[in-house]
Design an enzyme around this catalytic site. Structure first.
Site, PDB file in Angstrom:
ATOM      1  N   LYS A   2      37.484  40.852  48.115  1.00 59.00           N
ATOM      2  CA  LYS A   2      36.083  41.061  47.710  1.00 59.00           C
ATOM      3  C   LYS A   2      35.098  40.213  48.519  1.00 59.00           C
ATOM      4  O   LYS A   2      33.954  40.603  48.727  1.00 59.00           O
ATOM      5  CB  LYS A   2      35.915  40.777  46.216  1.00 59.00           C
ATOM      6  CG  LYS A   2      36.729  41.692  45.306  1.00 59.00           C
ATOM      7  CD  LYS A   2      36.135  43.072  45.189  1.00 59.00           C
ATOM      8  CE  LYS A   2      36.926  43.970  44.244  1.00 59.00           C
ATOM      9  NZ  LYS A   2      36.451  45.350  44.192  1.00 59.00           N
ATOM     10  N   GLU A  19      28.027  43.423  39.426  1.00 61.55           N
ATOM     11  CA  GLU A  19      28.912  43.752  38.310  1.00 61.55           C
ATOM     12  C   GLU A  19      30.297  43.227  38.664  1.00 61.55           C
ATOM     13  O   GLU A  19      30.607  43.032  39.835  1.00 61.55           O
ATOM     14  CB  GLU A  19      28.968  45.277  38.095  1.00 61.55           C
ATOM     15  CG  GLU A  19      29.992  46.029  38.946  1.00 61.55           C
ATOM     16  CD  GLU A  19      29.768  45.951  40.451  1.00 61.55           C
ATOM     17  OE1 GLU A  19      28.615  45.778  40.889  1.00 61.55           O
ATOM     18  OE2 GLU A  19      30.766  46.047  41.210  1.00 61.55           O
ATOM     19  N   SER A  47      45.867  42.954  47.782  1.00 62.12           N
ATOM     20  CA  SER A  47      44.404  42.782  47.729  1.00 62.12           C
ATOM     21  C   SER A  47      43.968  41.445  47.128  1.00 62.12           C
ATOM     22  O   SER A  47      42.857  40.988  47.391  1.00 62.12           O
ATOM     23  CB  SER A  47      43.778  43.934  46.945  1.00 62.12           C
ATOM     24  OG  SER A  47      44.400  44.050  45.676  1.00 62.12           O
TER      25      SER A  47
HETATM   26  C1  LIG Z   1      42.461  41.817  43.531  1.00 59.90           C
HETATM   27  C2  LIG Z   1      41.812  43.137  43.348  1.00 59.90           C
HETATM   28  N1  LIG Z   1      42.356  44.218  43.933  1.00 59.90           N
HETATM   29  C3  LIG Z   1      41.820  45.456  43.792  1.00 59.90           C
HETATM   30  C4  LIG Z   1      40.689  45.647  43.022  1.00 59.90           C
HETATM   31  C5  LIG Z   1      40.139  47.030  42.887  1.00 59.90           C
HETATM   32  O1  LIG Z   1      38.942  47.206  43.560  1.00 59.90           O
HETATM   33  P1  LIG Z   1      38.828  48.086  44.863  1.00 59.90           P
HETATM   34  O2  LIG Z   1      39.449  49.417  44.540  1.00 59.90           O
HETATM   35  O3  LIG Z   1      37.388  48.169  45.111  1.00 59.90           O
HETATM   36  O4  LIG Z   1      39.573  47.411  45.946  1.00 59.90           O
HETATM   37  C6  LIG Z   1      40.080  44.550  42.392  1.00 59.90           C
HETATM   38  C7  LIG Z   1      38.874  44.726  41.578  1.00 59.90           C
HETATM   39  O5  LIG Z   1      38.374  43.867  40.944  1.00 59.90           O
HETATM   40  C8  LIG Z   1      40.661  43.268  42.565  1.00 59.90           C
HETATM   41  O6  LIG Z   1      40.135  42.187  41.991  1.00 59.90           O
END
Ligand SMILES: Cc1ncc(COP(=O)(O)O)c(C=O)c1O
Length: 466
Positions: free
Chosen positions: A162, A184, A451
């Protein structure tokens, strides 16, 4: 602010809304979602001519796109009006029209600006710690009979992907002379990233977060507060990500001078394009890292989880036109796609409008959002970024629903095999390995994005640890 009791839109679109019941007349293929309209409506009865104007402009575009839904993929296949095939666009109220126009102008001015890029990349390198490693996971590879590489976004400053987007948008906000940032958040990772960026730049920060998420992501709430942000708990709906986004939109309507840092590839144009662009550094790095490590710059498979779609978009961005690369996304199945307790938007969704974009969303026949459920706060959103709706419908991506228990098993497996505790969102992507195992060949290269890290999910993991 109480929910409005009545809303009348005049013109050839007529929407009448009373006590949360919405009746529609004159709407053809288009479903107007209560969850898009309500956040934008102050108390009382209103004649929303602005919605009529926006809707009819977009309807013309929809008709053009019906004959154009197989358009070649550019930066995700987007056209100049923010459509990916039939999905996307900007269904926004009049009051935010100027804000969106100024945002578009500023974003497209910096996109190829060398000075902006230099400043942004300097922060990514020396503040975030990029490039994030591309790690060959040998024990995981042995388990799945193929070669698995993990793109380690969990090792970024603040613990997830993020921050890539938050820093890009805050630099843009500064260039636009903005002093107050709103955001948000679901899992709290985007909230922490935004609060961090605001601390770094000395800007005011307000983060909207559903009360359910405030409780299940306690650590991230404390971090945001320590970073100087105001966390506003949201108590409407099921008090999760969609409700937080509604509230942020509401606030933006009454404070159009604020800069809204959207955390995923969702919302009205240009947000999906802009967030995807700021996350594209992920696949930019994968390309040269693969070249360095295996002597070719593309994998056989790319895998990521999809909440709104930002880490997935970043992972796929530079490979969307490369048909040597198979792309598999994980969405949140919750307790199971057929249980009613799910956030499997692509598996179950139908076309509608949410938070300003036309996309797939889980809704009933009256256009009411069905409350999503997932063990993961970052994936329980009832819509999906419009680009991902397009990729799935056009067959560019395969999307599989991963249930809570499958994600938990995958998180424990990664922890034991590789010593990496992933975020519960990322664990949904890891569970794809088991689902796709039968298709892997021993020499296939699978790149999977982790992620985020699992610190914020320790309570959940402890509860399910056997
Ligand atoms: C660690 C992590 N991975 C994935 C996501 C999903 O978001 P996005 O689909 O935008 O990657 C989030 C959302 O808060 C997250 O904190």
């Amino acid at each position: 602010m109480a929910l409005t009791n009545q809303l009348i839109v005049r013109g050839n679109t007529c929407v009448y809304c009373q006590n949360k019941k919405i009746l529609q007349k004159g709407l053809s293929e288009l479903t107007i979602s209560l969850f898009f309209i309500l956040p934008l409506v102050p108390e009382g009865e209103l004649n929303y001519n602005c919605l009529f104007k926006t809707t009819s402009m977009n309807k013309e575009k929809d008709m053009q796109n019906e004959t154009n839904s197989n358009s070649p993929l550019g930066a995700g296949g987007i056209d100049e009006n923010g459509y990916y095939g039939e999905f996307g666009g900007a269904y926004i109220p009049e009051i935010l029209h100027g804000s969106f126009e100024r945002l578009k102008e500023a974003f497209y001015a910096i996109k190829d600006d060398a000075g902006f890029k230099a400043e942004y990349y300097e922060l990514l390198k020396n503040y975030v710690g990029r490039p994030s490693p591309l790690y060959f996971a040998s024990r995981l590879s042995a388990e799945y009979g193929t070669k698995v590489y993990l793109k380690r976004e969990d090792l970024n400053h603040t613990g997830a992907h993020k921050i890539n987007n938050a820093l890009g948008q805050i630099l843009l906000a500064k260039r636009m002379g903005k002093t107050r940032i709103i955001a948000e958040t679901g899992a709290g990772q985007h909230g922490v990233a935004t609060a961090t960026a605001c601390a770094l730049m000395g800007l005011e920060c307000i983060v909207f977060m559903g009360k359910t998420d405030v409780e299940r992501q306690f650590l991230n709430v404390q971090k945001m507060r320590m970073l100087g942000a105001t966390v506003e708990p949201v108590t409407s709906g099921n008090m999760t990500l969609k409700d937080a986004t509604n509230e942020a939109f509401r606030y933006w309507c009454s404070n159009p001078d604020s800069f809204y840092i959207v955390g995923s590839t969702v919302g009205a144009h240009p947000y999906p394009d802009m967030v995807g662009f700021f996350q594209s550094v992920i696949s930019e790095e994968i390309k040269w890292q693969l070249q360095e490590q295996i002597g070719r710059d593309y994998p056989d498979y790319l895998m990521a989880c999809v909440g709104g779609g930002s880490n997935a978009m970043g992972t796929y961005y530079h490979y969307l036109n490369d048909d040597r690369v198979k792309i598999v996304s994980a969405e949140a199945g919750g307790l199971g796609v057929d249980t009613g307790e799910t956030a499997a938007t692509i598996s179950l969704g139908t076309t509608g409008i949410i938070h300003g974009a036309k996309t797939l969303l889980i809704q009933d026949e009256d256009g009411q959002i069905i409350e999503p459920y997932s063990i993961s706060a970052g994936l329980d959103y009832p819509g999906i970024g419009p680009a991902h709706a397009f990729f799935a419908k056009s067959g560019r991506t395969k999307v599989l629903a991963i249930n809570d228990d499958e994600a938990l098993d995958a998180a424990f497996e990664l922890t034991r095999l590789e010593g990496i505790i992933p975020a519960i969102e990322s664990a949904h992507a890891l569970a794809l390995l088991k689902k796709e195992k039968a298709t892997f060949k021993p020499d296939d290269i699978v790149v999977l994005t982790v992620s985020g890290r699992g610190d914020k999910d320790m309570d959940t993991y402890v509860k399910h640890f056997k």
